[in-house]
Design an enzyme around this catalytic site. Structure first.
Site, PDB file in Angstrom:
ATOM      1  N   ARG A 147       0.893  -1.167   0.105  1.00 37.62           N
ATOM      2  CA  ARG A 147      -0.070  -0.064  -0.043  1.00 37.62           C
ATOM      3  C   ARG A 147       0.749   1.343   0.148  1.00 37.62           C
ATOM      4  O   ARG A 147       0.539   2.266  -0.607  1.00 37.62           O
ATOM      5  CB  ARG A 147      -0.862  -0.053   1.259  1.00 37.62           C
ATOM      6  CG  ARG A 147      -2.023  -0.735   1.003  1.00 37.62           C
ATOM      7  CD  ARG A 147      -3.302  -0.211   1.725  1.00 37.62           C
ATOM      8  NE  ARG A 147      -2.849   0.185   3.135  1.00 37.62           N
ATOM      9  CZ  ARG A 147      -3.674  -0.229   4.248  1.00 37.62           C
ATOM     10  NH1 ARG A 147      -4.662  -0.982   3.975  1.00 37.62           N
ATOM     11  NH2 ARG A 147      -3.272  -0.085   5.359  1.00 37.62           N
ATOM     12  N   LYS A 197       0.149 -21.557   3.261  1.00 45.22           N
ATOM     13  CA  LYS A 197      -0.521 -22.200   4.336  1.00 45.22           C
ATOM     14  C   LYS A 197      -0.926 -20.913   5.284  1.00 45.22           C
ATOM     15  O   LYS A 197       0.131 -20.295   5.676  1.00 45.22           O
ATOM     16  CB  LYS A 197       0.055 -23.420   5.100  1.00 45.22           C
ATOM     17  CG  LYS A 197       1.282 -22.853   5.755  1.00 45.22           C
ATOM     18  CD  LYS A 197       1.113 -22.862   7.337  1.00 45.22           C
ATOM     19  CE  LYS A 197       2.089 -22.509   8.137  1.00 45.22           C
ATOM     20  NZ  LYS A 197       1.826 -22.068   9.481  1.00 45.22           N
ATOM     21  N   LYS A 242      11.834 -28.333   3.032  1.00 52.63           N
ATOM     22  CA  LYS A 242      12.931 -28.901   3.725  1.00 52.63           C
ATOM     23  C   LYS A 242      13.794 -29.904   3.032  1.00 52.63           C
ATOM     24  O   LYS A 242      13.249 -31.127   2.826  1.00 52.63           O
ATOM     25  CB  LYS A 242      12.689 -29.043   5.091  1.00 52.63           C
ATOM     26  CG  LYS A 242      12.214 -27.691   6.000  1.00 52.63           C
ATOM     27  CD  LYS A 242      12.288 -28.087   7.434  1.00 52.63           C
ATOM     28  CE  LYS A 242      11.520 -26.814   8.133  1.00 52.63           C
ATOM     29  NZ  LYS A 242      12.638 -25.788   8.770  1.00 52.63           N
ATOM     30  N   GLU A 299       9.823 -25.551  19.997  1.00 54.39           N
ATOM     31  CA  GLU A 299      10.718 -24.135  19.854  1.00 54.39           C
ATOM     32  C   GLU A 299      11.034 -23.588  21.266  1.00 54.39           C
ATOM     33  O   GLU A 299       9.920 -23.681  21.908  1.00 54.39           O
ATOM     34  CB  GLU A 299       9.824 -23.192  18.970  1.00 54.39           C
ATOM     35  CG  GLU A 299       9.667 -23.597  17.421  1.00 54.39           C
ATOM     36  CD  GLU A 299       8.760 -22.772  16.472  1.00 54.39           C
ATOM     37  OE1 GLU A 299       9.050 -22.567  15.407  1.00 54.39           O
ATOM     38  OE2 GLU A 299       7.641 -22.336  17.089  1.00 54.39           O
ATOM     39  N   HIS A 307       2.589 -28.642   8.988  1.00 57.08           N
ATOM     40  CA  HIS A 307       3.991 -29.074   9.152  1.00 57.08           C
ATOM     41  C   HIS A 307       4.127 -30.686   9.431  1.00 57.08           C
ATOM     42  O   HIS A 307       4.659 -31.603   9.230  1.00 57.08           O
ATOM     43  CB  HIS A 307       4.813 -28.020   9.898  1.00 57.08           C
ATOM     44  CG  HIS A 307       4.897 -26.818   9.324  1.00 57.08           C
ATOM     45  ND1 HIS A 307       4.596 -26.418   8.046  1.00 57.08           N
ATOM     46  CD2 HIS A 307       5.173 -25.728  10.190  1.00 57.08           C
ATOM     47  CE1 HIS A 307       4.944 -25.202   7.953  1.00 57.08           C
ATOM     48  NE2 HIS A 307       5.058 -24.609   9.134  1.00 57.08           N
TER      49      HIS A 307
HETATM   50  C1  BG6 Z   1       5.436 -21.283  10.496  1.00 61.54           C
HETATM   51  C2  BG6 Z   1       4.652 -21.043  11.880  1.00 61.54           C
HETATM   52  O1  BG6 Z   1       4.786 -21.901   9.565  1.00 61.54           O
HETATM   53  O2  BG6 Z   1       6.576 -22.454  10.724  1.00 61.54           O
HETATM   54  C3  BG6 Z   1       5.659 -20.811  13.027  1.00 61.54           C
HETATM   55  O3  BG6 Z   1       3.541 -19.941  11.620  1.00 61.54           O
HETATM   56  C4  BG6 Z   1       6.619 -21.585  13.168  1.00 61.54           C
HETATM   57  O4  BG6 Z   1       4.920 -20.408  13.981  1.00 61.54           O
HETATM   58  C5  BG6 Z   1       7.378 -22.025  11.958  1.00 61.54           C
HETATM   59  O5  BG6 Z   1       7.718 -21.090  14.574  1.00 61.54           O
HETATM   60  C6  BG6 Z   1       8.294 -23.100  12.004  1.00 61.54           C
HETATM   61  O6  BG6 Z   1       9.124 -23.248  11.000  1.00 61.54           O
HETATM   62  P1  BG6 Z   1      10.520 -23.636  10.784  1.00 61.54           P
HETATM   63  O7  BG6 Z   1      11.217 -23.799   9.648  1.00 61.54           O
HETATM   64  O8  BG6 Z   1      11.453 -22.627  11.707  1.00 61.54           O
HETATM   65  O9  BG6 Z   1      10.707 -24.964  11.985  1.00 61.54           O
END
Ligand code: BG6
Length: 485
Positions: free
Chosen positions: A47, A156, A190, A224, A248
Site C-alpha cells: 500500500r 498455508k 525442507k 521451539e 508441518h
Molecule cells: C510457521 C509457523 O509456519 O512455521 C511458525 O507459523 C513456526 O509459528 C514456523 O515457528 C516453524 O518453521 P521452522 O522452519 O522454523 O521450523
C-alpha cells in the site's frame, strides 16, 4: 541448475513479515549464487508509496535485520546487481483500478527487456484480500496464459477448517487451473524432509522394517524454545494445532509413513501423501492443549486468551501396514529446546541377547532430525570396549553439516521458488491434501478445552507426558549427542 524460463515474480504484500523474513532473504541468496533467470523481474506491491530508491532501501534494510535469516555478510556488489531486477508499484488490493495499472506497469517492464509474459503471483497478504486479488487479476486478464505461463503461490493456512479450505479451493479454481496453483507449506521444501523419501525408497534395507511387525510406536516433536514474538495478532486466532499441527507436523508424518510412490513424479508422490493423510484417525479424547505462562501478556494477545501454544496428541493410521502402531505428536512454543524430529521406535525382539544388562533393553530408534543438527541417525547398542560385557547406546549417523562432502543446504523457500519456476508441484499441497489435513484436525480442534498452563522452558503440561505414559511409553529426550554442530 537447469535453464529456467525468465518470468516476473509479483509479490502481493512485499512489506509483510513473511516477505521480509523469507522471500527477500532467499532472493538475495539466489542472486548471490547466480541462479535467478536472466531477465527475471521482481515486482513488489504494497500500500505504501515508495520511490524506486525507497524500495531498494527497504530491501537493503530487510537484508540487514537482525535475527532474520542471514548469517553471512551481504555483498554490496551482489545487492547492486539484484537492484536492477527490483520494481515497485503501490496499490490497494481491494481497488479494482489497481489492476489495469499493474498491467501497464508490467507492459512497461516488458518493453525494457524483462520477461513479464511468464508470471508467478506470490500472495504474501491477508486471506481476506485473496478474492479481490483474484477478481482484479481476472478482470485485467492477468490470470490468462497468453504467450507464457501464470502460476500462483499461496501460503498455508489454506482456510481455517475443512469448510473454509474447500471454499478457498473452489474459489481458486474459478480463476486458475489446479496445475497453476502452488499451495506452499515450507516444510515440504525442507531438504531434510525430502531426504526421508530418498532414505526410505532409494535404499533397500530399511523399508522392510517400516511396519507394524517391527515398529513399536512413532513420536514426532516440533518444539521451539521461543515464544510468539510480535505475531500475537495472527497467532492468537490460530494457535499451535492449526499453526503447525494441521500442516508441518502432518507432512512430517506423511513422509515417514507413506507407501513408496510408483515413480518420482508429482502425481505419484502426492497421491501417496494424500492416502496416508486420509487414513489418519483423529481421537478427540487423546489430545492435550497447553499455553505457556505469560502468553496472555504478549503483544496483541487477548488478556484472557484460550489459545493453545502447545498440543500433544495420539493417533494411528488406519491401514494394514501400521495397524495398532500408536503415533504421538507434540509441538509448541517456549518449550525446553528447539528441535524438530521424527523418531521411529522399534520393538525389541523377545530373544534379544543381553537384554538384562544395563541399557540392554533400550530400543533401536531411527531418528529423522529435521533441525537444528540435521541428519538421519539410527540408535543402536554397542559393546563398551573393555574386558567385561557392558552395553551402551550409540548413534550411526548421516549428518548434513559435518559430512565431509557437505553440500549447500538450500532454504525451503529457495527450493519451492525454484520448483515453481520449473513448474514442478511435487512438493506443494494439492487441494485434496489440504482437505484431508483439515478433516483430521477439525474434530480435534472442536475438542479444544481451556489449555493447561505450563512453565516456559519445560516440555509442556504434565498431562502431555501422561498421555503417552498411560500406554507404558515415554517421550524420548531429543539428544544432541549426534550430528553435533
Ligand atoms: C510457521 C509457523 O509456519 O512455521 C511458525 O507459523 C513456526 O509459528 C514456523 O515457528 C516453524 O518453521 P521452522 O522452519 O522454523 O521450523
Amino acid at each position: 541448475m537447469p535453464d529456467m524460463d525468465s518470468f516476473a515474480l509479483v509479490i502481493f504484500g512485499i512489506t509483510s513479515n513473511l516477505a521480509q523474513k523469507y522471500l527477500i532473504q532467499v532472493l538475495y541468496d539466489m542472486a548471490e549464487r547466480e541462479i535467478l533467470p536472466k531477465e527475471m523481474a521482481i515486482i513488489g506491491i504494497a500500500r505504501r508509496q515508495m520511490s524506486p530508491q525507497d524500495f531498494q532501501n527497504y530491501f537493503h534494510e530487510s537484508l540487514h535485520l537482525e535475527n532474520i535469516h542471514h548469517k553471512h555478510p551481504i555483498k554490496e556488489d551482489v545487492f547492486k546487481k539484484l537492484c536492477k531486477r527490483l520494481h515497485y508499484i503501490s496499490g490497494e488490493f481491494s481497488d479494482p483500478s489497481f489492476y489495469p495499472r499493474l498491467k501497464s506497469f508490467m507492459s512497461g517492464l516488458t518493453k525494457r527487456g524483462f520477461h513479464c509474459n511468464n508470471r508467478v503471483y506470490y500472495l504474501a497478504t491477508y486471506p481476506d484480500l485473496y478474492k479481490s486479488v483474484f477478481e482484479g487479476l481476472r478482470n485485467s486478464k492477468l490470470n490468462r496464459q497468453n504467450g507464457g505461463w501464470v502460476r500462483l503461490m499461496i501460503e498455508k493456512p489454506i482456510g481455517h477448517d475443512l469448510k473454509s479450505a474447500k471454499a478457498l479451493n473452489k474459489l481458486l479454481l474459478k480463476y486458475f487451473n489446479e496445475d497453476q496453483i502452488y499451495r506452499l507449506d515450507h516444510y515440504l521444501g525442507k531438504e531434510t524432509l525430502q531426504n526421508i523419501l530418498t532414505f526410505r525408497f532409494s535404499n533397500g534395507i530399511f523399508e522392510p522394517l517400516i511396519n507394524k511387525d517391527y515398529i513399536d510406536h512413532i513420536q514426532i516433536t516440533a518444539a521451539e524454545d521461543f515464544g510468539i514474538g510480535a505475531r500475537g495478532g495472527y497467532y492468537d486466532v490460530v494457535g499451535a494445532l492449526k499453526d503447525v499441527g494441521q500442516n508441518h507436523l502432518l507432512q512430517m508424518l506423511a513422509f515417514a509413513t507413506m507407501d513408496a510412490p510408483s515413480e518420482f513424479s508429482n502425481e505419484a508422490v502426492t497421491t501417496r501423501r494424500i492416502k496416508i493423510l486420509q487414513s489418519l484417525v483423529p481421537q478427540p479424547k487423546k489430545i492435550v492443549f497447553g499455553q505457556y505462562k505469560g502468553y496472555e501478556q504478549e503483544k496483541n494477545v487477548n488478556p484472557h486468551s484460550d489459545t493453545n501454544t502447545f498440543f500433544t496428541l495420539k493417533t494411528y493410521i488406519n491401514n494394514e501396514r501400521f495397524k495398532d502402531v500408536p503415533i504421538y505428536i507434540r509441538a509448541g512454543k517456549k518449550l525446553k529446546q528447539t528441535v524438530t524430529e521424527i523418531s521411529i521406535v522399534f520393538k525389541n525382539p523377545i530373544n534379544r541377547l543381553l537384554k538384562n544388562l544395563g541399557s540392554g533393553d533400550e530400543p533401536n530408534v531411527l531418528i529423522y532430525r529435521i533441525q537444528p543438527n540435521e541428519g538421519i541417525v539410527l540408535k543402536i547398542l554397542t559393546k563398551v570396549p573393555g574386558h567385561s560385557v557392558k552395553l551402551e547406546p550409540e548413534y550411526m549417523q548421516f549428518c548434513y553439516k559435518i559430512n565431509p562432502h557437505a553440500h549447500y543446504l538450500p532454504d525451503p523457500y529457495e527450493h519451492l521458488l525454484i520448483d515453481t519456476m520449473k513448474g514442478d508441484q511435487t512438493f506443494f499441497n494439492a487441494a485434496e491434501e489440504v482437505e484431508a489435513q483439515w478433516a483430521f484436525i477439525d474434530p480435534l480442534a472442536s475438542a479444544r478445552s481451556k489449555p493447561l498452563l505450563y512453565e516456559p522452558g519445560t516440555w509442556g503440561p504434565k498431562e502431555a507426558d501422561k498421555l503417552i505414559q498411560k500406554d507404558g511409553r515415554q517421550w524420548l529426550e531429543p539428544s544432541m549427542d549426534f550430528c553435533r554442530i
